[in-house]
Motif scaffolding. Sequence first.
Motif, PDB file in Angstrom:
ATOM      1  N   ARG B 125      -3.102 -42.288  -3.505  1.00  0.00           N
ATOM      2  CA  ARG B 125      -4.500 -41.950  -3.809  1.00  0.00           C
ATOM      3  C   ARG B 125      -4.826 -40.534  -3.343  1.00  0.00           C
ATOM      4  O   ARG B 125      -5.471 -39.771  -4.058  1.00  0.00           O
ATOM      5  CB  ARG B 125      -5.446 -42.985  -3.179  1.00  0.00           C
ATOM      6  CG  ARG B 125      -5.373 -44.337  -3.890  1.00  0.00           C
ATOM      7  CD  ARG B 125      -6.371 -45.345  -3.351  1.00  0.00           C
ATOM      8  NE  ARG B 125      -6.294 -46.595  -4.114  1.00  0.00           N
ATOM      9  CZ  ARG B 125      -6.883 -46.798  -5.285  1.00  0.00           C
ATOM     10  NH1 ARG B 125      -7.625 -45.846  -5.814  1.00  0.00           N
ATOM     11  NH2 ARG B 125      -6.731 -47.938  -5.925  1.00  0.00           N
ATOM     12  N   GLU B 126      -4.378 -40.187  -2.140  1.00  0.00           N
ATOM     13  CA  GLU B 126      -4.661 -38.833  -1.651  1.00  0.00           C
ATOM     14  C   GLU B 126      -3.881 -37.789  -2.453  1.00  0.00           C
ATOM     15  O   GLU B 126      -4.393 -36.707  -2.738  1.00  0.00           O
ATOM     16  CB  GLU B 126      -4.331 -38.741  -0.157  1.00  0.00           C
ATOM     17  CG  GLU B 126      -5.400 -39.431   0.688  1.00  0.00           C
ATOM     18  CD  GLU B 126      -4.998 -39.649   2.143  1.00  0.00           C
ATOM     19  OE1 GLU B 126      -3.946 -39.115   2.559  1.00  0.00           O
ATOM     20  OE2 GLU B 126      -5.742 -40.367   2.840  1.00  0.00           O
ATOM     21  N   LEU B 128      -3.157 -37.873  -5.523  1.00  0.00           N
ATOM     22  CA  LEU B 128      -3.714 -37.698  -6.876  1.00  0.00           C
ATOM     23  C   LEU B 128      -5.214 -37.402  -6.848  1.00  0.00           C
ATOM     24  O   LEU B 128      -5.873 -37.438  -7.887  1.00  0.00           O
ATOM     25  CB  LEU B 128      -3.447 -38.951  -7.721  1.00  0.00           C
ATOM     26  CG  LEU B 128      -1.970 -39.280  -7.963  1.00  0.00           C
ATOM     27  CD1 LEU B 128      -1.837 -40.570  -8.775  1.00  0.00           C
ATOM     28  CD2 LEU B 128      -1.257 -38.137  -8.682  1.00  0.00           C
ATOM     29  N   GLU B 129      -5.729 -37.078  -5.687  1.00  0.00           N
ATOM     30  CA  GLU B 129      -7.174 -36.869  -5.555  1.00  0.00           C
ATOM     31  C   GLU B 129      -7.678 -35.741  -6.457  1.00  0.00           C
ATOM     32  O   GLU B 129      -8.824 -35.758  -6.901  1.00  0.00           O
ATOM     33  CB  GLU B 129      -7.516 -36.560  -4.087  1.00  0.00           C
ATOM     34  CG  GLU B 129      -9.001 -36.654  -3.791  1.00  0.00           C
ATOM     35  CD  GLU B 129      -9.302 -36.393  -2.322  1.00  0.00           C
ATOM     36  OE1 GLU B 129      -8.383 -35.947  -1.594  1.00  0.00           O
ATOM     37  OE2 GLU B 129     -10.443 -36.647  -1.914  1.00  0.00           O
TER      38      GLU B 129
END
Lengths: 763, 154
Positions: B125-126, B128-129
């Motif tokens: 998630r981080e 692809l932030e």
Amino acid sequence: MSILGTRVVRTEDPLFLTRGATYTDDLVDERLRGAAYVTFVRSPIAHGRITSIDTSAAAGAPGVVAVFTAADTEGDGGLSPLPPPLPMFTKGMDRPPFAKDTVRFVGDIIAAIVTEDRYQGEDAAELVDVDIDPLPAVVDPRKALDDEVLLFPEAGTNTIFTIPGEFDDSVFDDCDVVVTREIVNQRLAAAPMEVRASAAVWGEDGRLTTWISNQAAQMAKAALVAALAVDADKVRVITPDTGGGFGAKIGADLEVCLVAWIAGKIGRPLRWVETRSENLVGMTHGRDQVQTIKIGGNRDGKVLAYRLDVIQDSGAYPLFGALLPALTFSMATGVYAIDRLQFRSRSVATNKTSVAAYRGAGRPEAAAAIERAMDLFAAEIGMDPVEVRHRNLLPPEVFPYKTKGGSLYDSGDYAAALKMVTDEVDYPKLRQEQAERRARGDVVQLGIGVSVYVEVTGGGDESGAPKENATVEVHPDGTVTVLTGTSPHGQGHQTAWSMLVSDQLGIPLDRITVKYGDTDLIPEGGGTMGSRSLQQGGVAVHEATTELVQIAKARAAELLEANVDDLVVDTDRAAITVAGVPTTAITFAQLAEKEKLSVRKVFTAPGATFPFGAHIAIVEVDTESGKAELRRIVTVDDAGTILNPLLFDGQRHGGIAQGVAQALYEEVLYDDDGNPLTSTFAAYPFLSATEVPSFDLLRMQTPTPYNPLGAKGIGEAGTIGATPAVQNAVVDAVSHLGVRHIEMPTTPERVWTAIQDATGGQA
Amino acid sequence: MKVEIAVNGEKTTDDVEPRLLLAHYLREVRGLKATNIGCDTSSCGACTVLVDGESVKSCTVLAVQADGRQVSTVEGLAGDDGLHPVQRAFQQEHALQCGFCTPGMVMASVGLLSENPHPTEQEIREGLEGNFCRCTGYHNIVRAVRRAAEGADA
């Protein structure tokens, strides 16, 4: 075994993943050879009088082919102002093709520049010299109602459309408890990843061909035909791959009409693609209602009366947004048995971007209002919000059920949905954990938010019952072409419609091609909006295929010299065989070789369908910073029979994320003078991967009796159910401190302020 | 200005305007239209490509800055044996809907996995932030990256 209901990965994906889809700006087409580019010059002022426009410097800039302003649209071959889309709207609010005397929002179109290449357009646009005397701007829809600042003086009012309501307070007389509150359902940007784009060329035959990133080619064509005042057979709209729409790519926007018109004026193909900063002021916004709710009932938890008073901010020029309250009205009482409903709405013009559909369009606003109202009522009588809901839900035996808002609910089991999500999260245990944190005075508090919703999908056709068409043709080589009046912009129609055909014919998915969005090929169709595709367009494909099988059997009976009643489809061989005599067979391809094998079918639905569900959101709120974080969201979304769980859940995921984004992060903001403050992706708080968890999806299927597939719509469920669940969770996390309501988005500042206000700064 | 850029392994020489963005170079000069442009503030990541193996938003780089470098786009990702594991995982997990963010998202994921072959969900998630998706809610994108990472182990 039928392929229907199974998880089938998308057949469109390999191309999308290797060469990319072909969006409008990607088109390589002989007809567009030598195309010039259009750049629009837009107003930097929200409201003002244009005193002069000097385009001479721009006209002389490198690469400039032509410059157009309002003056060029007058006279023969000109372009008329665009009237509001609905005849019941207040007259005198037409949108001129270019702002002439007055600009009414930041983004209003003043001029168009045609250049040889795109960079030259940006350079030349800066050279257009426009003098504007600012006028007072009206930004707050509550103030717009006063008519002190009029956007259209000739109309004499800012009010575009009203649903009048009699507010008789006596309906609340027998209530133990009555709660009243104003709630803002904030303005949002649809923000599809692909911005708006079009290309246009007029052929030597005098026909316009225009490629538009859109959700409904046939509606776009109708809008173009009206705007250009040409015969319907002079316009062909083609829909390339479309990178998201979410309601904001329905019809043909003014920009698209101007590109087509200018292409005709200069006799050259044109391309237009907006920038994101242009998109965030030029593309229609969604939501934007100020709602005043009044809910009354007894201390035993029974709600007796509900009032909803809506002020709809419609932006500068009336579009579909002004009609959103009609949908809000139809869904006002949601899943509850509330006999006393009072509703009023007033849609007003303001000096902001026009409002139109955005994923849910009027129904998320209804759900947010009633679900917030139920929690406010529950808090007032000191009862658990789940229990209050159970005491008011419509029971499963009432369907079909006519609401006081005029909707006819087809089927549902709301209590079962609510029980399913509360069981899944172990609701009593969550409440226990919450009580423990409260008792300890933890800095990070737990919030549990519930929503139970019903929505309307596949809504009515203005001329009667909703309908959609499909053509299914088997070719002699064994391939199939499907023509559909619906139109994908991410939903996976190629896969879904192929499944419907393959199910009955046995022809494999990779031999089936789905065509859409070309008005020469498919003159009729309603496009994709209002979660209508599967239940109308898909059903038309299904029924066309069913009829094609019947025709094939009749022909096969003659050829095989068999009784038609003895014939069956052997899907393993894509053939018709005599039951019990598999050697006697003829394939669909062979039948098509002998005679064209094609069926066009129009499916007419008895009415709209009403999917429903229940969502539970679990948030943690830092009471010192006000920061709310979503930890878990569990949903059951029942949209009838599921065709492909992969696509079904994909629609839920996207909708839930957008619903969460409304509750926690996103809002289109303006200052008091009408200047947009969120007109770039650097400023608009677009949801990222770090701000949502993975979602827990439960499944329930209550088929609709309205179509042979039993399918309702799923496209908008997430934005309708998730938003109030998350907002309720944030309020719930700090309700023990005396907080009753926090406006969306529930930013740290708002949460912190609410805590300070409730505790007098003692928290 | 003259630039020599190896695009998807193929050496090219072009004369470009100094202000031409790498994103526009790929799309307009090289005709590689899979790389999309979704914003004008380097926020959305739709234009993500690999430059010398590192993921880069191609709207933040001038074509001339890529002179002498290797640029990889999604068009060059699939090998002769079919889809790249990340592409395959995106299809299997339904990590794309409208497809507009997809080329950039795939290249960002390839870049992420080359730096961190075994990311946790939070690391994905981080990582692809900076890549926005409006359709999927990121749920299936995260699953696809995990699947691709697990597949690399097998």
